[in-house]
Motif scaffolding. Structure first.
Motif, PDB file in Angstrom:
ATOM      1  N   ALA A 276      10.663  -4.279  50.381  1.00 55.95           N
ATOM      2  CA  ALA A 276       9.237  -4.579  50.489  1.00 55.95           C
ATOM      3  C   ALA A 276       8.463  -3.903  49.364  1.00 55.95           C
TER       4      ALA A 276
ATOM      5  N   SER B  69       4.003  -7.435  49.481  1.00 58.11           N
ATOM      6  CA  SER B  69       4.636  -8.108  50.616  1.00 58.11           C
ATOM      7  C   SER B  69       4.136  -7.522  51.933  1.00 58.11           C
ATOM      8  N   GLU B  70       3.897  -6.225  51.969  1.00 55.57           N
ATOM      9  CA  GLU B  70       3.391  -5.594  53.184  1.00 55.57           C
ATOM     10  C   GLU B  70       1.949  -6.005  53.475  1.00 55.57           C
TER      11      GLU B  70
ATOM     12  N   ALA C  44      11.813  -6.869  53.002  1.00 58.43           N
ATOM     13  CA  ALA C  44      10.921  -8.033  53.019  1.00 58.43           C
ATOM     14  C   ALA C  44      11.689  -9.343  53.190  1.00 58.43           C
TER      15      ALA C  44
END
Length: 119
Positions: free
Chosen positions: A9, A13-14, A77
């Motif tokens: 991640a 993406s978070e 991710a």
């Protein structure tokens, strides 16, 4: 040998930032190559950790922890499961992968345990 290829991640993406159309198309072509080579067994992207849960085990007790989770660089991710002849082949395919994130990113390759490992 089966390996899990983990896409680590990133802050993007978070945050839930979706991949660009160009990246989706590049990843689609890459996945098609993996399928054509007979390597791809499974693949998917994961929603941000804010949508997840962790179950903490401590002896007989269980504690549910709601996301988001800290240490973004340690989160996953997305992933692939590949069937390769050896780790060198997995690394060679990973090096061909488009950058899965809009900024610096990492992919981790981990072999699965096989039955022979326990005998």
């Amino acid at each position: 040998m089966r390996v899990m290829v983990l896409v680590k991640a990133t802050p993007e993406s978070e945050s839930g930032l979706m991949p660009s159309r160009d990246l989706l198309e590049a990843m689609g072509r890459y996945n098609a190559e993996l399928i054509e080579a007979g390597l791809l067994k499974a693949a998917d992207g994961l929603r941000p950790s804010r949508d997840g849960k962790r179950i903490v085990f401590d002896g007989p007790s269980r504690t549910v922890v709601d996301g988001p989770f800290p240490a973004t660089q340690e989160l996953v991710a997305g992933y692939w499961v590949w069937e390769v002849k050896d780790m060198a082949e997995a690394v060679a395919w990973a090096e061909r992968c488009p950058n899965p994130m809009p900024s610096r990113s990492e992919i981790e390759i981990r072999p699965f345990y096989e039955l022979a490992d326990f005998t």
